[in-house]
Design an enzyme around this catalytic site. Structure first.
Site, PDB file in Angstrom:
ATOM      1  N   THR A  74       0.875  -1.313   0.106  1.00  0.00           N
ATOM      2  CA  THR A  74       0.109   0.023  -0.025  1.00  0.00           C
ATOM      3  C   THR A  74       0.862   1.199   0.072  1.00  0.00           C
ATOM      4  O   THR A  74       1.959   1.291   0.519  1.00  0.00           O
ATOM      5  CB  THR A  74      -0.873   0.076   1.331  1.00  0.00           C
ATOM      6  OG1 THR A  74      -1.426   1.326   1.793  1.00  0.00           O
ATOM      7  CG2 THR A  74      -0.226  -0.454   2.504  1.00  0.00           C
TER       8      THR A  74
ATOM      9  N   TYR B 146      -1.576   0.509  10.082  1.00  0.00           N
ATOM     10  CA  TYR B 146      -1.795  -0.485   8.787  1.00  0.00           C
ATOM     11  C   TYR B 146      -0.529  -0.476   8.092  1.00  0.00           C
ATOM     12  O   TYR B 146      -0.248  -1.509   7.555  1.00  0.00           O
ATOM     13  CB  TYR B 146      -3.081   0.248   8.337  1.00  0.00           C
ATOM     14  CG  TYR B 146      -3.209  -0.275   6.935  1.00  0.00           C
ATOM     15  CD1 TYR B 146      -3.832  -1.648   6.570  1.00  0.00           C
ATOM     16  CD2 TYR B 146      -3.140   0.269   5.528  1.00  0.00           C
ATOM     17  CE1 TYR B 146      -3.570  -2.073   5.329  1.00  0.00           C
ATOM     18  CE2 TYR B 146      -3.198   0.126   4.423  1.00  0.00           C
ATOM     19  CZ  TYR B 146      -3.521  -1.273   4.201  1.00  0.00           C
ATOM     20  OH  TYR B 146      -3.682  -1.883   3.044  1.00  0.00           O
TER      21      TYR B 146
HETATM   22  N1  UFG Z   1     -13.302   9.502   4.716  1.00  0.00           N
HETATM   23  C1  UFG Z   1     -14.372  10.427   5.356  1.00  0.00           C
HETATM   24  N2  UFG Z   1     -15.367   9.750   5.717  1.00  0.00           N
HETATM   25  C2  UFG Z   1     -15.727   8.436   5.827  1.00  0.00           C
HETATM   26  C3  UFG Z   1     -14.601   7.562   5.206  1.00  0.00           C
HETATM   27  C4  UFG Z   1     -13.363   7.943   4.583  1.00  0.00           C
HETATM   28  O1  UFG Z   1     -14.039  11.776   5.087  1.00  0.00           O
HETATM   29  O2  UFG Z   1     -16.752   8.073   6.455  1.00  0.00           O
HETATM   30  C5  UFG Z   1     -12.030  10.027   4.292  1.00  0.00           C
HETATM   31  C6  UFG Z   1     -10.956   9.517   4.961  1.00  0.00           C
HETATM   32  O3  UFG Z   1     -10.719  10.328   5.929  1.00  0.00           O
HETATM   33  C7  UFG Z   1      -9.958   9.685   3.970  1.00  0.00           C
HETATM   34  C8  UFG Z   1     -10.653   9.567   2.502  1.00  0.00           C
HETATM   35  O4  UFG Z   1     -11.896   9.598   2.748  1.00  0.00           O
HETATM   36  O5  UFG Z   1      -9.453  11.015   4.001  1.00  0.00           O
HETATM   37  C9  UFG Z   1     -10.208   8.108   2.042  1.00  0.00           C
HETATM   38  O6  UFG Z   1     -10.449   7.182   3.036  1.00  0.00           O
HETATM   39  P1  UFG Z   1     -10.706   5.743   2.723  1.00  0.00           P
HETATM   40  O7  UFG Z   1     -11.105   5.040   4.025  1.00  0.00           O
HETATM   41  O8  UFG Z   1     -11.803   5.395   1.782  1.00  0.00           O
HETATM   42  O9  UFG Z   1      -9.384   5.404   2.540  1.00  0.00           O
HETATM   43  P2  UFG Z   1      -7.750   5.495   2.878  1.00  0.00           P
HETATM   44  O10 UFG Z   1      -7.191   6.645   2.223  1.00  0.00           O
HETATM   45  O11 UFG Z   1      -7.876   5.601   4.410  1.00  0.00           O
HETATM   46  O12 UFG Z   1      -7.405   3.991   2.754  1.00  0.00           O
HETATM   47  C10 UFG Z   1      -7.439   2.969   1.866  1.00  0.00           C
HETATM   48  C11 UFG Z   1      -7.316   1.505   1.997  1.00  0.00           C
HETATM   49  C12 UFG Z   1      -6.006   1.299   2.392  1.00  0.00           C
HETATM   50  C13 UFG Z   1      -4.920   1.845   1.626  1.00  0.00           C
HETATM   51  C14 UFG Z   1      -5.236   3.381   1.575  1.00  0.00           C
HETATM   52  C15 UFG Z   1      -4.259   4.131   0.722  1.00  0.00           C
HETATM   53  O13 UFG Z   1      -8.276   1.204   2.968  1.00  0.00           O
HETATM   54  O14 UFG Z   1      -5.939  -0.077   2.234  1.00  0.00           O
HETATM   55  O15 UFG Z   1      -6.434   3.488   0.971  1.00  0.00           O
HETATM   56  O16 UFG Z   1      -4.299   5.198   0.819  1.00  0.00           O
HETATM   57  F1  UFG Z   1      -3.937   1.686   2.120  1.00  0.00           F
END
Ligand code: UFG
Length: 333
Positions: free
Chosen positions: A124, A148
């Site tokens: 990731t 993670y």
């Molecule tokens: N977000 C919100 N509200 C929510 C869910 C997410 O504001 O209810 C925001 C998060 O804070 C973040 C963005 O949307 O700013 C993306 O969040 P995600 O949870 O969709 O994805 P992440 O970037 O946290 O994580 C995902 C995968 C990981 C991977 C990562 C790489 O879960 O496995 O992308 O960035 F490593």
């Protein structure tokens, strides 16, 4: 078909999950057979449609070795099984280290015993950590911020050691944000609980849950929300098949970003969801989520040079349309 895997068997650990099921479908579409190893703790039996299922927990080395013995000729393993939700990792590190790090160590040892010497590992962009400059290149420092990301980096190091000492051939794919769904509508993102932005926003728009909470609107980005690089899950699956082809050409060790090179803010994602669905996405402002980074998007040159990979499905509108198509089918809309 873009690839020819005629009569090739591949073990897909985590094949019942979101990305795993798309990898399995593409292997089968290209003439191969995916053998799914999955404990079904997060994945779904109904998503295992393209080959047999071995219901086995990756941390249970004796059971894993027994499963490998039932498929003695298979050399290639794709490892996708892990705990993935960035926010949950911050409060449940014990579970993350056990599932991810101990699980991967168990798998590496079972592969070694079985003589399976080709591994494609699902890593990731969260292994890089907070940075001042974008896009991120593979050679940039890896200083993960989240639990993670730390677990995935520990696994990358283990794999590199197994390559050096035991001759394991590997390709580590550092995915950016997996998103979208296969056009068939058969498989898509079905996490429980769901924590990812796109499916949560679609649920909120469709009235399947209350308003989305936007985690932090005070980041140092043009609109104050985090920026991510969204890559279609079928592009991620294509990268796996390209890596399989390159093993045959002698590729033995590589770390490769799988992204598009373009970042979208969380508010831009909501705008595209509104444009595609014709529905409002209700949201409220919330505090920042632990473990979140401000901005992440990929430098894609290495993927092109090593694998010949460029994304072909990852236009943002296509990503949202495909995810919406899948969810509409699941929700009967
Ligand atoms: N977000 C919100 N509200 C929510 C869910 C997410 O504001 O209810 C925001 C998060 O804070 C973040 C963005 O949307 O700013 C993306 O969040 P995600 O949870 O969709 O994805 P992440 O970037 O946290 O994580 C995902 C995968 C990981 C991977 C990562 C790489 O879960 O496995 O992308 O960035 F490593």
């Amino acid at each position: 078909m873009e690839f020819n895997l005629k009569d090739q068997d591949v073990i897909v650990v985590g094949g019942a999950g979101y990305i795993g099921s798309h990898v399995c479908k593409m292997i089968a579409d290209c003439g191969g057979r995916p053998i799914t190893f999955d404990n079904l703790s997060c994945g779904h039996a109904h998503a295992v449609k393209w080959g047999p299922l071995e219901q086995v927990d990756v941390r249970d080395t004796p059971a894993l070795c027994a499963a490998f013995e039932r498929w003695p000729a298979i050399k290639t393993v794709v490892h996708l099984a892990s705990s993935i939700e960035v926010g949950i990792g911050e409060t449940q590190p014990a579970e993350f280290y056990e599932n991810n790090v101990l699980g991967a160590l168990s798998l590496l040892n079972a592969m070694r015993k079985a003589g399976a010497d080709r591994l494609i590992f699902s890593s990731t962009c969260a292994t890089y950590g907070e940075r001042d400059t974008m896009p991120i290149r593979e050679a940039d420092p890896q200083l993960p911020f989240s639990v993670y990301g730390k677990t995935k980096l520990a696994i990358e190091h283990m794999i590199q050691s197994y390559h050096k000492a035991y001759g394991l051939n590997y390709v580590t794919l550092r995915y950016f944000n997996a998103s979208g769904a296969d056009g068939s509508g058969e498989i898509g993102e079905e996490h429980d609980p769901e924590t990812h932005l796109i499916p949560i926003a679609l649920m909120a728009a469709a009235g399947k849950r209350g308003p989305l909470t936007l985690f932090g609107m005070d980041y140092d980005t043009p609109d104050g929300t985090c920026v991510r690089d969204y890559i279609h899950v079928n592009d991620i699956a294509r990268a796996h098949l390209m890596a399989m082809e390159k093993f045959s050409g002698g590729l033995a060790n590589a770390q490769i970003n799988i992204g598009t090179g373009k970042g979208y803010s969380n508010l831009e994602i909501l705008e595209m969801i509104e444009a595609v669905t014709g529905l409002k996405v209700p949201y409220t402002k919330g505090p920042r989520r632990d473990g979140d980074l401000t901005e992440l998007y990929a430098h894609c040159g290495h993927a092109k040079a090593v694998l010949g990979f460029t994304p072909t499905h990852s236009d943002l509108e296509n990503i949202i349309k495909s995810a919406w198509g899948f969810h509409k089918r699941v929700w009967g809309l």
